[in-house]
Design a protein around this motif. Structure first.
Motif, PDB file in Angstrom:
ATOM      1  N   THR A  56       0.824  -1.203   0.000  1.00 57.87           N
ATOM      2  CA  THR A  56       0.000   0.000   0.000  1.00 57.87           C
ATOM      3  C   THR A  56       0.859   1.254   0.000  1.00 57.87           C
ATOM      4  N   GLY A  57       2.069   1.153   0.531  1.00 61.98           N
ATOM      5  CA  GLY A  57       2.956   2.304   0.515  1.00 61.98           C
ATOM      6  C   GLY A  57       3.496   2.594  -0.868  1.00 61.98           C
ATOM      7  N   CYS A  58       3.571   1.578  -1.715  1.00 63.29           N
ATOM      8  CA  CYS A  58       4.132   1.711  -3.067  1.00 63.29           C
ATOM      9  C   CYS A  58       3.029   2.057  -4.066  1.00 63.29           C
ATOM     10  N   PRO A  59       3.080   3.229  -4.701  1.00 56.57           N
ATOM     11  CA  PRO A  59       2.023   3.600  -5.653  1.00 56.57           C
ATOM     12  C   PRO A  59       1.867   2.661  -6.844  1.00 56.57           C
ATOM     13  N   VAL A  60       2.952   1.989  -7.283  1.00 53.83           N
ATOM     14  CA  VAL A  60       2.816   1.059  -8.411  1.00 53.83           C
ATOM     15  C   VAL A  60       2.543  -0.361  -7.933  1.00 53.83           C
ATOM     16  N   ASN A  61       2.360  -0.538  -6.617  1.00 54.58           N
ATOM     17  CA  ASN A  61       2.018  -1.840  -6.043  1.00 54.58           C
ATOM     18  C   ASN A  61       3.045  -2.922  -6.367  1.00 54.58           C
ATOM     19  N   ASN A  62       4.326  -2.562  -6.257  1.00 52.57           N
ATOM     20  CA  ASN A  62       5.384  -3.558  -6.418  1.00 52.57           C
ATOM     21  C   ASN A  62       5.152  -4.738  -5.471  1.00 52.57           C
ATOM     22  N   GLN A  63       5.428  -5.948  -5.954  1.00 51.75           N
ATOM     23  CA  GLN A  63       5.262  -7.158  -5.132  1.00 51.75           C
ATOM     24  C   GLN A  63       6.556  -7.376  -4.330  1.00 51.75           C
ATOM     25  N   ILE A  64       6.769  -6.510  -3.388  1.00 53.23           N
ATOM     26  CA  ILE A  64       8.059  -6.390  -2.706  1.00 53.23           C
ATOM     27  C   ILE A  64       8.482  -7.668  -1.976  1.00 53.23           C
ATOM     28  N   PRO A  65       7.624  -8.294  -1.158  1.00 52.93           N
ATOM     29  CA  PRO A  65       8.065  -9.530  -0.492  1.00 52.93           C
ATOM     30  C   PRO A  65       8.467 -10.618  -1.481  1.00 52.93           C
ATOM     31  N   ASP A  66       7.803 -10.651  -2.636  1.00 51.88           N
ATOM     32  CA  ASP A  66       8.093 -11.685  -3.631  1.00 51.88           C
ATOM     33  C   ASP A  66       9.507 -11.545  -4.178  1.00 51.88           C
TER      34      ASP A  66
END
Length: 471
Positions: A56-66
């Protein structure tokens, strides 16, 4: 999740900067990348939260944990594919994004967020080094033509997505090169421009055509786009700077930041410009405005050899640490000190400039007063600051209305931005769409990329009835 106890075992470690005395000698990037072993260890710190607020913090909704997990597992190629699935230009955001994802990280409750931005930058840099980033050429063309006005991050993102959907995309850029504020606003020491050139070359391979020196509404009639294209995307940014209309404003030596910064970028890029040089060399510089643009003015002035640099901000000094229990996972109000601030600048908060004065038509003095929390002058708190160069970095108010917007007659919202909703991105003019700062107002690179991607889907849906582009 690669390392279940990683966040307990490893401390946060982030990139370091080259020494000040070294980096001030040039305009090169000075962030020192982490070794690969450290990057894998930092990726192992990701907790793989049940509800990952970094999304939610990332505007482009990066799949960060992945992709953190993929880096930990040493699968960089798949990590790159995952990262590019949500972000067209991670090489830009990995350098200049303020990382709202890290503010939203669960570990940030302890002031030790995962080094998301650093890992993102490392993934894309490694992907280019290994040749994994290739043109994504569509299998077939749709026969539809789309014009994109502006080649900043919103325009570039929209253009790339539309080209990949099979449309014939033409980008109209008023300047000599693509990039918008990425090229002409952000200094080279934060983002070297060969990174933009590399990405533009890839987009050309995907079928995007760039038209330079094409100022829509000035050298190119807006009606030509309406008549010659099936859809038009307005992504020209919010370029109208906020002025400071006080006595003495007409004095020589007072300039908008966006008259000062692009000159130096053009010098570094060996690009000619037709304007009187604005240089900080040997001068006392005052920067009015406490945001990123003001910080960029400080770093550029330091490299040009300013004798003194002062930054003024009308707002009170923020707290050094955020109150996590009341702000997390949202973007917090806290004191932010950039690399440029360490290069030789003093900062003053709660200061209002009341007038400028000078000699022989040139600015010499700022007459200031301290203000309270309501920004009201405090009696008896007046003081003066000497200056040979004043840079106004107080942000932008809305897009430039003269030219293209006036010719189109497009409706504006109460703030002066092009009116378009966040679902269809359609303006009041048929087949004309708007995205990025031109629609939402002054914002971040990562928000511009998001808007460009979403506007592209809206255009594709408008042209084809259905779209396979991501939302």
């Amino acid at each position: 999740m690669g390392k279940v106890t990683g966040f307990l075992e490893f401390e946060r470690t982030d990139r370091k900067y080259a020494p000040v005395e070294e980096r001030l000698r040039n305009y090169n990037e000075f962030v020192i990348p982490l070794p690969e072993s450290d990057l894998k260890q930092q990726a192992a710190r990701c907790m793989n939260c049940g509800i990952p607020f970094c999304h939610t913090g990332c505007p482009v909704n990066n799949q960060i944990p992945d992709w953190n997990d993929l880096v930990y597992l040493d699968d960089w190629k798949t990590a790159s594919a995952n990262l590019h699935s949500t972000n067209n230009f991670p090489e830009f955001t990995g350098r200049v994004c303020p990382a709202p994802c890290e503010e939203a990280c669960t570990l940030n409750l302890e002031d030790t967020p995962v080094t998301i931005k650093t890992i993102e930058c490392a993934i894309v840099d490694k992907a280019f080094e290994n040749g994994w980033v290739k043109p994504d050429v569509p299998a077939k063309k749709t026969g539809r033509k789309v014009a994109v006005v502006g080649s900043g991050p919103a325009g570039l993102a929209a253009a790339e997505q539309l080209a990949r959907a099979g449309h014939d995309v033409h980008v109209f850029e008023k300047f000599a090169k693509a990039g918008g504020l990425l090229r002409y606003g952000i200094p080279d020491f934060k983002l070297e421009k060969h990174l933009i050139d590399r990405r533009v070359s890839l987009m050309e391979s995907e079928g995007v055509t760039f038209h330079y020196g094409a100022h829509v509404g000035v050298t190119v009639k807006a009606k030509e786009l309406l008549d010659g294209f099936d859809a038009v995307v307005l992504a020209g940014g919010a370029e109208k700077p906020r002025d400071l209309p006080i006595p003495g404003r007409e004095l020589d030596g007072i300039h908008f930041a966006m008259d000062f910064l692009p000159q130096q970028n053009r010098r570094v890029g060996k690009e000619a410009f037709d304007a009187t040089d604005i240089l900080a060399t040997g001068k006392k510089v005052v920067v009015i405005g406490g945001g990123d643009t003001g910080s960029d003015c400080i770093g550029t002035s330091a490299r040009q050899g300013a004798t003194a640099i002062v930054q003024l901000e009308i707002l009170p000094m923020p707290p050094e640490k955020a109150d996590k229990l009341t702000t997390w996972p949202n973007w917090p109000l806290k004191l932010r000190t950039s690399s440029s601030h360490h290069e030789g600048a003093s900062r003053e908060f709660s200061v209002l400039t009341e007038k400028f004065s000078g000699e022989n038509g040139k600015v010499k003095t700022l007459h200031c007063v301290r203000v309270d929390d309501r920004m009201k002058p405090i009696p008896g708190s007046q003081f003066e600051i000497e200056a040979d160069l004043v840079l106004l970095a107080m942000g932008f108010v809305h897009p430039v209305k003269e030219g293209m917007l006036a010719e189109l007659g497009v409706a504006l919202d109460p703030r002066g931005n092009v009116k378009a909703d966040t679902e269809a991105y359609r303006t009041s003019i048929d087949k004309v769409f708007a995205a990025g700062d031109m629609r939402r107002g002054q914002s971040l690179v990562v928000w511009a990329i998001r808007e460009g991607r979403q506007a592209a889907r809206a255009v594709d849906e408008f042209l084809m009835g259905v779209s396979a582009l991501p939302r």
